[in-house]
Design a protein around this motif. Structure first.
Motif, mmCIF file in Angstrom:
data_model
loop_
_atom_site.group_PDB
_atom_site.id
_atom_site.type_symbol
_atom_site.label_atom_id
_atom_site.label_comp_id
_atom_site.label_asym_id
_atom_site.label_seq_id
_atom_site.Cartn_x
_atom_site.Cartn_y
_atom_site.Cartn_z
ATOM 1 N N UNK A 257 2.462 20.554 -3.916
ATOM 2 C CA UNK A 257 3.539 19.882 -3.186
ATOM 3 C C UNK A 257 3.764 18.472 -3.702
ATOM 4 N N UNK A 258 5.002 18.003 -3.484
ATOM 5 C CA UNK A 258 5.373 16.650 -3.872
ATOM 6 C C UNK A 258 5.211 15.732 -2.673
ATOM 7 N N UNK A 259 4.681 14.537 -2.893
ATOM 8 C CA UNK A 259 4.574 13.539 -1.817
ATOM 9 C C UNK A 259 5.351 12.295 -2.240
ATOM 10 N N UNK A 260 6.060 11.690 -1.288
ATOM 11 C CA UNK A 260 6.820 10.480 -1.603
ATOM 12 C C UNK A 260 5.944 9.250 -1.428
ATOM 13 N N UNK A 261 4.945 9.166 -2.262
ATOM 14 C CA UNK A 261 3.989 8.066 -2.194
ATOM 15 C C UNK A 261 3.439 7.883 -3.606
ATOM 16 N N UNK A 262 3.074 6.671 -3.961
ATOM 17 C CA UNK A 262 2.604 6.424 -5.325
ATOM 18 C C UNK A 262 1.225 7.020 -5.575
ATOM 19 N N UNK A 263 0.363 6.882 -4.590
ATOM 20 C CA UNK A 263 -1.036 7.228 -4.805
ATOM 21 C C UNK A 263 -1.564 7.875 -3.522
ATOM 22 N N UNK A 264 -1.814 9.162 -3.561
ATOM 23 C CA UNK A 264 -2.163 9.906 -2.337
ATOM 24 C C UNK A 264 -3.653 9.851 -2.019
ATOM 25 N N UNK A 265 -4.501 10.080 -3.026
ATOM 26 C CA UNK A 265 -5.940 10.156 -2.719
ATOM 27 C C UNK A 265 -6.828 9.297 -3.619
ATOM 28 N N UNK A 266 -6.229 8.588 -4.577
ATOM 29 C CA UNK A 266 -7.003 7.614 -5.353
ATOM 30 C C UNK A 266 -7.911 8.200 -6.412
ATOM 31 N N UNK A 267 -7.855 9.507 -6.612
ATOM 32 C CA UNK A 267 -8.697 10.136 -7.636
ATOM 33 C C UNK A 267 -8.036 11.457 -8.043
ATOM 34 N N UNK A 268 -8.301 11.911 -9.284
ATOM 35 C CA UNK A 268 -7.684 13.174 -9.718
ATOM 36 C C UNK A 268 -8.223 14.362 -8.924
ATOM 37 N N UNK A 269 -9.547 14.377 -8.684
ATOM 38 C CA UNK A 269 -10.145 15.559 -8.044
ATOM 39 C C UNK A 269 -11.012 15.148 -6.854
ATOM 40 N N UNK A 270 -10.742 15.720 -5.684
ATOM 41 C CA UNK A 270 -11.643 15.554 -4.536
ATOM 42 C C UNK A 270 -12.095 16.943 -4.073
ATOM 43 N N UNK A 271 -13.403 17.142 -4.061
ATOM 44 C CA UNK A 271 -13.984 18.423 -3.622
ATOM 45 C C UNK A 271 -14.281 18.352 -2.126
ATOM 46 N N UNK A 272 -13.946 19.407 -1.411
ATOM 47 C CA UNK A 272 -14.272 19.495 0.024
ATOM 48 C C UNK A 272 -15.474 20.421 0.151
ATOM 49 N N UNK A 273 -16.639 19.827 0.424
ATOM 50 C CA UNK A 273 -17.878 20.588 0.261
ATOM 51 C C UNK A 273 -18.403 21.205 1.558
ATOM 52 N N UNK A 274 -17.691 20.982 2.677
ATOM 53 C CA UNK A 274 -18.128 21.623 3.926
ATOM 54 C C UNK A 274 -17.615 23.053 3.956
ATOM 55 N N UNK A 275 -18.152 23.854 4.874
ATOM 56 C CA UNK A 275 -17.749 25.264 4.877
ATOM 57 C C UNK A 275 -16.493 25.519 5.722
ATOM 58 N N UNK A 276 -16.078 24.570 6.567
ATOM 59 C CA UNK A 276 -14.919 24.836 7.435
ATOM 60 C C UNK A 276 -13.570 24.595 6.775
ATOM 61 N N UNK A 277 -13.475 23.576 5.936
ATOM 62 C CA UNK A 277 -12.196 23.328 5.236
ATOM 63 C C UNK A 277 -11.934 24.526 4.330
ATOM 64 N N UNK A 278 -10.759 25.158 4.441
ATOM 65 C CA UNK A 278 -10.570 26.414 3.702
ATOM 66 C C UNK A 278 -10.374 26.228 2.198
ATOM 67 N N UNK A 281 -10.766 22.227 -3.420
ATOM 68 C CA UNK A 281 -10.443 20.968 -4.109
ATOM 69 C C UNK A 281 -9.017 20.566 -3.799
ATOM 70 N N UNK A 282 -8.758 19.254 -3.826
ATOM 71 C CA UNK A 282 -7.388 18.742 -3.855
ATOM 72 C C UNK A 282 -7.260 17.925 -5.139
ATOM 73 N N UNK A 283 -6.244 18.282 -5.911
ATOM 74 C CA UNK A 283 -6.023 17.609 -7.192
ATOM 75 C C UNK A 283 -4.788 16.727 -7.076
ATOM 76 N N UNK A 284 -4.861 15.507 -7.552
ATOM 77 C CA UNK A 284 -3.669 14.664 -7.666
ATOM 78 C C UNK A 284 -3.448 14.437 -9.163
ATOM 79 N N UNK A 285 -2.429 15.138 -9.679
ATOM 80 C CA UNK A 285 -2.304 15.326 -11.131
ATOM 81 C C UNK A 285 -2.071 14.036 -11.911
#
Ligand code: FAD
Ligand code: UDP
Length: 372
Positions: A257-278, A281-285
């Motif tokens: 998805x596209x976001x109208x913001x310059x910087x969404x998460x501050x890193x290219x790759x964030x891993x979600x390591x808990x078992x509940x988040x389905x 990873x979230x990638x900000x290209x």
């Protein structure tokens, strides 16, 4: 010679490039509507979007690094993913920054003592037989519970006790303050994306590419159309009509998805390591290319692991003992029945190949095929 190559991914394209360079004719069938297989990148809002998940090129093989640099200039991106465990943020891979955040330890000796203390309470075998035992014996229980177990079991859809230990040994585990996810000497992202690499490989007029063309729609016709050899980079079990049964794969779903913001998460790759988040990873290209792209826009992708079934893409082979034995049976069958068909790449060879290994394997085939 006339070659038929099934699949325009990195394996098929490296082979096609080398064959055409030697004057051979190549026809490529590609079932998708674009070339490049899983390394395909597409420009959206000036950002090169990795359409099939984050791809970071890294290798220790100088010859492969020089080889791929013929087709693109690489930036000096170093992958340093972040882990988010129920809102707690840790550095990856497992290193002194991670240990400090977890336990407040400041020196390697303090970190080693902490891990030893945890291991002593666990009664672990000398030779780890599965991913859980391997992870616990490397890292102790806190890291296993917060950063490995949830992620691994989501990613593979099975207990970490039922996975081979080599999967976790892909990641560095070190007692220095170093967040580089890889130990390899060479690393980077092609400036302008990966698709250009494949475009250049396939640019010879001896190569004919047929997109939107599935080999299985007319397998017998393609095999009997007068090609001297066939290079098949799809699923080896499907090629043989699953006659010994299905190999197992893991599939993925990407939501971009596209976001109208310059910087969404501050890193290219964030891993979600808990078992509940389905998602895993979230990638900000844009961060793969240091923020290149249109102002005020960013593109992100959520990566959801899912079970594989015949209507889904098989992204990962699952190299456990059952599948390794089954794969061997298919290889034996291929030697008996189809001498002019060569199986290559992640699916054809059923291997967890990184890009550098895929190129190396294709070049080995080239060497064998053209005797040099
Ligand atoms: P593919 O890229 O899968 O190409 C096979 C092609 O064959 C596809 O285009 C497919 O559509 C086509 N095909 C299949 N069957 C048929 C058919 N019946 N008819 C016609 N066409 C067919 N490697 C790294 O080095 N670094 C990374 O960071 C990295 N990240 C990754 C992340 C993810 C989510 C995944 C899945 C892989 C990652 N890899 C990474 C591995 C990398 O993608 C592979 O090494 C490489 O793409 C394999 O190339 P290939 O040609 O074997 O396969
Ligand atoms: N892994 C983990 N936690 C993480 C990242 C990875 O437990 O935050 C484990 C997981 O089992 C994964 C393996 O390490 O399958 C290899 O990770 P890698 O990043 O190499 O996976 P890939 O990019 O191939 O999906």
């Amino acid at each position: 010679m006339k070659y038929l190559v099934i699949g325009s991914g990195l394996f098929g394209s490296t082979f096609a490039y080398e064959a055409a360079k030697r004057g051979h004719k190549v026809t490529i069938l590609e079932k998708r509507n674009h070339i490049a297989g899983n390394i395909y990148t597409k420009k959206i809002d000036g950002i090169n979007v990795h359409m099939y998940g984050a791809h970071i090129f890294h290798t220790n093989m100088k010859n492969i690094w020089d080889y791929v640099n013929q087709f693109a200039d690489f930036n000096n991106y170093i992958n340093s993913p972040i882990a988010n465990y129920n809102g707690e943020i840790y550095n990856l891979p497992f290193n002194m920054n991670t240990f400090n955040k977890l336990w407040g330890v400041k020196t390697p000796l303090e970190a080693k003592n902490k891990i030893e203390e945890q291991k002593n309470n666990l009664n672990l075998p000398d030779n780890p037989k599965n991913l859980e035992e391997q992870a616990l014996s490397l890292a102790g229980s806190d890291i296993y519970e917060k950063l490995i177990k949830g992620y691994t079991e989501k990613q593979w859809g099975r207990s970490a006790k039922k996975l081979p230990s080599f999967i976790i040994r892909r990641l560095p585990f070190r007692f220095t303050y170093n967040n580089n996810y890889f130990n390899d000497q060479y690393q980077g992202i092609p400036i302008g994306g990966y698709t250009q690499i494949i475009e250049k490989m396939l640019s010879s007029n001896l190569i004919d590419i047929k997109l939107n063309t599935d080999f299985f729609d007319d397998k017998e016709k393609y095999l009997n159309t007068g090609y001297d050899k066939v290079i098949f980079t799809g699923m080896i079990d499907k090629f043989f009509n699953y006659q010994y049964g299905e190999l197992e794969y893991r599939s993925l779903k990407f939501e971009t998805e596209e976001k109208n913001i310059d910087n969404y998460q501050g890193n290219a790759v964030i891993n979600y390591t808990d078992s509940n988040t389905p998602y895993t990873r979230v990638i900000e290209h844009k961060h793969f290319e240091y923020g290149e792209g249109d102002k005020g826009k960013t593109i992100i992708t959520h990566e959801y692991p899912q079970d594989w079934s015949r209507d889904k893409e098989p992204y990962y082979p699952i190299n456990n003992n059952r599948n390794k034995a089954l794969y061997k049976k298919y290889v034996e069958l291929s030697k008996k029945e189809n001498n002019n068909v060569i199986f290559g790449g992640r699916l054809g060879q059923y291997r967890y190949y990184n890009m550098d290994q895929t190129i190396m394997s294709a070049l080995q085939l080239v060497k064998h095929e053209f005797n040099f």
